[in-house]
Design a protein around this motif. Structure first.
Motif, PDB file in Angstrom:
ATOM      1  N   VAL A 124       0.919  -1.187   0.076  1.00  0.00           N
ATOM      2  CA  VAL A 124      -0.184  -0.073  -0.270  1.00  0.00           C
ATOM      3  C   VAL A 124       0.719   1.460   0.172  1.00  0.00           C
ATOM      4  N   ARG A 125       1.699   1.263   1.603  1.00  0.00           N
ATOM      5  CA  ARG A 125       3.368   2.388   1.021  1.00  0.00           C
ATOM      6  C   ARG A 125       3.291   3.031   0.041  1.00  0.00           C
ATOM      7  N   GLU A 126       3.785   1.798  -1.063  1.00  0.00           N
ATOM      8  CA  GLU A 126       4.674   1.761  -2.709  1.00  0.00           C
ATOM      9  C   GLU A 126       3.655   2.243  -3.568  1.00  0.00           C
ATOM     10  N   VAL A 127       1.962   2.151  -3.466  1.00  0.00           N
ATOM     11  CA  VAL A 127       0.983   2.153  -4.509  1.00  0.00           C
ATOM     12  C   VAL A 127       0.774   4.134  -3.997  1.00  0.00           C
ATOM     13  N   ALA A 128       0.483   4.432  -2.784  1.00  0.00           N
ATOM     14  CA  ALA A 128       0.275   5.333  -2.312  1.00  0.00           C
ATOM     15  C   ALA A 128       1.443   6.546  -2.754  1.00  0.00           C
ATOM     16  N   GLY A 129       2.839   5.963  -2.700  1.00  0.00           N
ATOM     17  CA  GLY A 129       3.962   7.053  -2.863  1.00  0.00           C
ATOM     18  C   GLY A 129       3.419   6.584  -4.597  1.00  0.00           C
ATOM     19  N   LYS A 130       3.241   6.272  -5.243  1.00  0.00           N
ATOM     20  CA  LYS A 130       2.918   7.387  -6.358  1.00  0.00           C
ATOM     21  C   LYS A 130       2.571   7.300  -6.939  1.00  0.00           C
ATOM     22  N   LEU A 131       0.987   7.474  -6.416  1.00  0.00           N
ATOM     23  CA  LEU A 131       0.103   8.159  -6.240  1.00  0.00           C
ATOM     24  C   LEU A 131       0.924   9.794  -5.759  1.00  0.00           C
ATOM     25  N   LYS A 132       0.986   9.748  -5.138  1.00  0.00           N
ATOM     26  CA  LYS A 132       1.534  11.140  -3.822  1.00  0.00           C
ATOM     27  C   LYS A 132       2.526  12.095  -4.860  1.00  0.00           C
ATOM     28  N   ASN A 133       3.331  11.153  -5.980  1.00  0.00           N
ATOM     29  CA  ASN A 133       3.793  12.233  -6.614  1.00  0.00           C
ATOM     30  C   ASN A 133       3.462  12.510  -7.799  1.00  0.00           C
ATOM     31  N   LEU A 134       2.364  12.388  -8.189  1.00  0.00           N
ATOM     32  CA  LEU A 134       1.489  13.155  -9.011  1.00  0.00           C
ATOM     33  C   LEU A 134       0.578  14.194  -8.547  1.00  0.00           C
ATOM     34  N   LEU A 135       0.434  14.322  -7.538  1.00  0.00           N
ATOM     35  CA  LEU A 135       0.039  15.488  -6.471  1.00  0.00           C
ATOM     36  C   LEU A 135       0.566  17.057  -7.586  1.00  0.00           C
ATOM     37  N   ASP A 136       0.281  17.521  -6.966  1.00  0.00           N
ATOM     38  CA  ASP A 136       0.971  19.346  -6.929  1.00  0.00           C
ATOM     39  C   ASP A 136       1.260  19.753  -6.445  1.00  0.00           C
ATOM     40  N   GLU A 137       2.744  19.954  -6.691  1.00  0.00           N
ATOM     41  CA  GLU A 137       3.742  21.148  -5.670  1.00  0.00           C
ATOM     42  C   GLU A 137       3.416  21.867  -5.464  1.00  0.00           C
ATOM     43  N   PRO A 138       3.666  22.918  -4.078  1.00  0.00           N
ATOM     44  CA  PRO A 138       4.511  22.029  -3.378  1.00  0.00           C
ATOM     45  C   PRO A 138       3.527  21.328  -1.614  1.00  0.00           C
ATOM     46  N   ASN A 139       2.191  21.513  -1.940  1.00  0.00           N
ATOM     47  CA  ASN A 139       1.732  21.008  -0.710  1.00  0.00           C
ATOM     48  C   ASN A 139       0.919  19.329  -1.223  1.00  0.00           C
ATOM     49  N   ARG A 140       1.257  19.225  -2.587  1.00  0.00           N
ATOM     50  CA  ARG A 140       0.633  17.957  -2.270  1.00  0.00           C
ATOM     51  C   ARG A 140      -0.427  17.338  -1.953  1.00  0.00           C
ATOM     52  N   ARG A 141      -1.828  18.779  -2.247  1.00  0.00           N
ATOM     53  CA  ARG A 141      -2.835  18.109  -1.352  1.00  0.00           C
ATOM     54  C   ARG A 141      -3.931  18.172  -2.621  1.00  0.00           C
ATOM     55  N   THR A 142      -3.224  18.826  -3.794  1.00  0.00           N
ATOM     56  CA  THR A 142      -4.024  18.779  -5.121  1.00  0.00           C
ATOM     57  C   THR A 142      -3.542  18.111  -6.088  1.00  0.00           C
ATOM     58  N   TYR A 143      -5.049  17.936  -7.321  1.00  0.00           N
ATOM     59  CA  TYR A 143      -4.128  17.056  -8.547  1.00  0.00           C
ATOM     60  C   TYR A 143      -5.115  17.912  -9.260  1.00  0.00           C
ATOM     61  N   LYS A 144      -3.641  18.970 -10.152  1.00  0.00           N
ATOM     62  CA  LYS A 144      -4.479  19.928 -11.077  1.00  0.00           C
ATOM     63  C   LYS A 144      -5.605  20.447 -10.442  1.00  0.00           C
ATOM     64  N   GLY A 145      -4.684  21.676  -9.505  1.00  0.00           N
ATOM     65  CA  GLY A 145      -5.490  22.078  -8.705  1.00  0.00           C
ATOM     66  C   GLY A 145      -6.967  21.866  -8.132  1.00  0.00           C
ATOM     67  N   HIS A 146      -7.287  20.834  -7.918  1.00  0.00           N
ATOM     68  CA  HIS A 146      -8.662  20.042  -7.584  1.00  0.00           C
ATOM     69  C   HIS A 146      -8.308  19.385  -6.248  1.00  0.00           C
ATOM     70  N   LYS A 147      -9.110  19.095  -4.904  1.00  0.00           N
ATOM     71  CA  LYS A 147      -8.553  18.497  -4.102  1.00  0.00           C
ATOM     72  C   LYS A 147      -9.069  17.481  -4.243  1.00  0.00           C
ATOM     73  N   VAL A 148      -7.924  16.444  -3.421  1.00  0.00           N
ATOM     74  CA  VAL A 148      -8.577  15.224  -3.984  1.00  0.00           C
ATOM     75  C   VAL A 148      -8.807  14.643  -2.473  1.00  0.00           C
ATOM     76  N   TYR A 149      -8.713  12.839  -2.307  1.00  0.00           N
ATOM     77  CA  TYR A 149      -9.454  11.832  -1.564  1.00  0.00           C
ATOM     78  C   TYR A 149      -8.150  12.140  -0.620  1.00  0.00           C
ATOM     79  N   THR A 150      -8.650  12.185   0.280  1.00  0.00           N
ATOM     80  CA  THR A 150      -7.806  12.105   1.508  1.00  0.00           C
ATOM     81  C   THR A 150      -8.733  10.995   2.810  1.00  0.00           C
ATOM     82  N   PRO A 151      -7.929  10.142   3.484  1.00  0.00           N
ATOM     83  CA  PRO A 151      -8.679   9.578   4.588  1.00  0.00           C
ATOM     84  C   PRO A 151      -9.149  10.722   5.831  1.00  0.00           C
ATOM     85  N   ASN A 152     -10.794  10.316   5.645  1.00  0.00           N
ATOM     86  CA  ASN A 152     -11.129  11.715   6.833  1.00  0.00           C
ATOM     87  C   ASN A 152     -11.373  12.518   5.942  1.00  0.00           C
TER      88      ASN A 152
END
Length: 154
Positions: A124-152
């Motif tokens: 799971v960590r490996e897959v999550a790492g691959k996904l995290k690398n796709l997120l927008d810099e610098p905050n890594r909380r959005t994808y192409k400017g849109h908020k993404v699903y995170t637990p909770n």
């Protein structure tokens, strides 16, 4: 009145009278069928296959005690690799990214809850790492400017 003890079993060692499941083979079959029929990746079908990751984590490991963890991890990594390729082609839909993120969360919960599946957390960590690398810099909380699903965050 007679008191009965609950029946407990470890799913990793519970053998069903059916052939073992194999998430890796399922992923290959879905992708092959998709690309053969249309030549493209139908992301709605891809999302359904991603959404089955946590179910396959349980069934692969409970129907194949020797190779189930490997077949599940291979399938989960293969499907994550497809998500990464779609991103690099600029074709990845936000909904597909969110489904992959949700699958990581669900698989993490399953791996933490079921005895014998602790080793799956690394997958799971490996897959999550691959996904995290796709997120927008610098905050890594959005994808192409849109908020993404995170637990909770539902």
């Amino acid at each position: 009145m007679e008191h009965h003890q609950p029946i407990l079993f470890n799913p990793i060692h519970f053998e069903l009278d059916m052939p073992p499941t194999d998430y890796a083979q399922f992923v290959v079959d879905v992708l092959a069928r998709m690309t053969h029929e249309s030549g493209t990746i139908d992301q709605s079908i891809l999302r359904r296959a991603i959404g089955l990751a946590s179910s396959y984590l349980l069934t692969d490991t409970s129907t194949n005690s020797e190779g189930g963890i490997t077949s599940w991890q291979t399938g989960f990594n293969q499907i994550a690799d497809v998500v990464v390729v779609l991103h690099h082609r600029d074709e990845l839909e936000l909904e597909t990214f969110n489904e992959a993120s949700k699958a990581c969360s669900e698989c993490w919960s399953v791996a933490a809850t079921w005895r014998g599946l602790e080793d799956c957390r690394q997958g799971v960590r490996e897959v999550a790492g691959k996904l995290k690398n796709l997120l927008d810099e610098p905050n890594r909380r959005t994808y192409k400017g849109h908020k993404v699903y995170t637990p909770n965050s539902s």
